[in-house]
Design an enzyme around this catalytic site. Structure first.
Site, PDB file in Angstrom:
ATOM      1  N   GLU A  73       0.815  -1.215   0.000  1.00 33.43           N
ATOM      2  CA  GLU A  73       0.000   0.000   0.000  1.00 33.43           C
ATOM      3  C   GLU A  73       0.853   1.272   0.000  1.00 33.43           C
ATOM      4  O   GLU A  73       0.338   2.346  -0.251  1.00 33.43           O
ATOM      5  CB  GLU A  73      -0.966   0.012   1.182  1.00 33.43           C
ATOM      6  N   HIS A  75       3.831   1.625  -1.929  1.00 36.60           N
ATOM      7  CA  HIS A  75       4.498   1.829  -3.218  1.00 36.60           C
ATOM      8  C   HIS A  75       3.704   1.316  -4.412  1.00 36.60           C
ATOM      9  O   HIS A  75       4.138   1.480  -5.550  1.00 36.60           O
ATOM     10  CB  HIS A  75       5.875   1.148  -3.214  1.00 36.60           C
TER      11      HIS A  75
END
Length: 183
Positions: A73, A75
């Site tokens: 969540e 990258h």
């Protein structure tokens, strides 16, 4: 999901990075990119199939090597790995394919590995009411191996234990030994 808006945004992102999305080989790249993310973020629906524990089976049931893919969540890059999921049956036992389905249910969303591990354990505990649940995830995070520190081959291991697997030292040791974490 707004596929049209997502495709337009993907095209804008790729164009901003200098990719020509008008050539014959790349004109459908934004659409393929959106379809790939949609696939990564959409678990298959399933019903939890359980059966009476008629034989009063009271030993660990364990599945190892359940492959999964999730999305970091932070990258928006994938992390992949395997899950070991086990439980001590109570009054009901679960259809074996359902353990892999639960892993998929929670892995197909942006998140962190620690949360994923706990979500699987809590869901099984709440829906199966076993005497104990254990979950171990081993994963390679591309946000760490392909960028940043660039440490290929590095794996992250997380665990979540509930009930007797958490509270009984011998049962916990057996779970980790059977699951391969004791090696």
């Amino acid at each position: 999901m707004d596929v049209t808006r997502a495709t337009t945004a993907a095209a804008a992102l790729l164009t901003a990075f200098g990719l020509d999305v008008s050539s014959e080989s790349t004109k459908r790249t934004p659409e393929r990119m959106v379809n790939a993310y949609r696939e990564l973020l959409t678990p298959r629906e399933f019903d939890l199939t359980t059966f009476p524990n008629d034989e009063d089976y009271d030993e660990l049931l364990l599945q190892r090597g359940i492959a999964f893919v999730s999305l970091c969540e932070h990258h928006a890059l994938p992390f992949t790995g395997t899950a070991t999921v086990g439980y001590l049956p109570g009054d009901r036992i679960v259809g074996l394919s359902k353990l892999a389905r639960v892993v998929e249910l929670f892995s197909r969303r942006p998140q962190v590995q620690e949360r994923l591990t706990k979500q699987i354990a809590v869901w099984l505990d709440e829906h199966l009411s076993p005497k104990g649940v254990g979950v171990v995830l081993r994963a390679e995070h591309t946000c760490m191996t392909l960028r940043g520190v660039q440490a290929p081959g590095t794996t992250t291991v997380t665990s979540s234990l509930r009930g007797e697997i958490l509270n009984d030292e011998r049962t916990r040791a057996e779970f980790f030994a059977l699951g391969g974490a004791a090696r």
